[in-house]
Scaffold this active site. Structure first.
Site, PDB file in Angstrom:
ATOM      1  N   THR A 282       4.265  14.251   5.276  1.00  0.00           N
ATOM      2  CA  THR A 282       3.365  13.238   4.716  1.00  0.00           C
ATOM      3  C   THR A 282       2.877  13.647   3.329  1.00  0.00           C
ATOM      4  OG1 THR A 282       1.415  14.209   5.775  1.00  0.00           O
ATOM      5  CG2 THR A 282       2.604  12.519   7.003  1.00  0.00           C
ATOM      6  N   ASP A 283       2.430  12.631   2.595  1.00  0.00           N
ATOM      7  CA  ASP A 283       1.920  12.867   1.240  1.00  0.00           C
ATOM      8  C   ASP A 283       0.396  12.803   1.241  1.00  0.00           C
ATOM      9  OD1 ASP A 283       1.267  10.153   1.383  1.00  0.00           O
ATOM     10  OD2 ASP A 283       2.927   9.519   0.108  1.00  0.00           O
ATOM     11  N   GLN A 284      -0.211  12.837   0.075  1.00  0.00           N
ATOM     12  CA  GLN A 284      -1.663  12.844  -0.043  1.00  0.00           C
ATOM     13  C   GLN A 284      -2.286  11.578   0.538  1.00  0.00           C
ATOM     14  OE1 GLN A 284      -2.976  13.614  -4.006  1.00  0.00           O
ATOM     15  NE2 GLN A 284      -5.118  13.770  -3.449  1.00  0.00           N
TER      16      GLN A 284
ATOM     17  N   LEU B 276       0.946   9.122   4.313  1.00  0.00           N
ATOM     18  CA  LEU B 276       2.172   8.398   4.653  1.00  0.00           C
ATOM     19  C   LEU B 276       3.360   9.340   4.594  1.00  0.00           C
ATOM     20  CD1 LEU B 276       1.653   5.396   2.191  1.00  0.00           C
ATOM     21  CD2 LEU B 276       0.821   5.590   4.537  1.00  0.00           C
TER      22      LEU B 276
END
Length: 138
Positions: free
Chosen positions: A15-17, A20
């Protein structure tokens, strides 16, 4: 047409910041699902390479429709529509546990002779295996 569903659990590091699944991970999900598909039908990339054939990726398409999140269980559907020749096209659909379509994609792989790195046709045994399982039938 031949399909195979592969379950993949989203790791935190995928996941990203924003929380997601980062877009780049879908390409990895395609590879994992494609490798699982090959093993399910008694084939592996290791066997192909031992037989002197490499299968590099030549092209990737990926369309993002809905996000996936940490700890989601995804189903990656591998779809083989056509028999391979010098190229092998694999389609993908990625669903969440609710059955919502999150992503669609496609990879095009080539076949190369390991010793010369020159393009070659797909091994006949591989074409025969896919044909015996319904690929190429309309």
């Amino acid at each position: 047409m031949l399909t195979c569903d592969v379950k993949i659990r989203v790791w935190y590091k995928h996941t990203d910041q924003m929380g997601l699944v980062h877009h780049s991970n879908y390409i990895c999900y395609y590879e994992e699902a494609r490798s699982s598909f090959m093993r399910e039908y008694g084939v592996s990339y290791a066997k192909m390479e031992a037989d002197g054939v490499l299968m590099p990726i030549l092209h990737v398409d990926s369309d993002y429709r809905r996000p996936a999140f940490y700890d989601d269980e995804l189903t990656v559907r591998v779809i083989i529509k056509d028999l391979p020749k010098v190229k092998f096209t694999v389609h993908y659909e990625v669903y969440n546990s609710k059955g919502e379509l999150l992503n669609t994609g496609c990879t095009v792989l080539g076949f190369l002779r390991k010793e010369s790195m020159c393009p070659c046709r797909a091994p006949q045994w591989f074409v025969d295996l896919l044909a015996a399982n319904g690929v190429g039938e309309e």
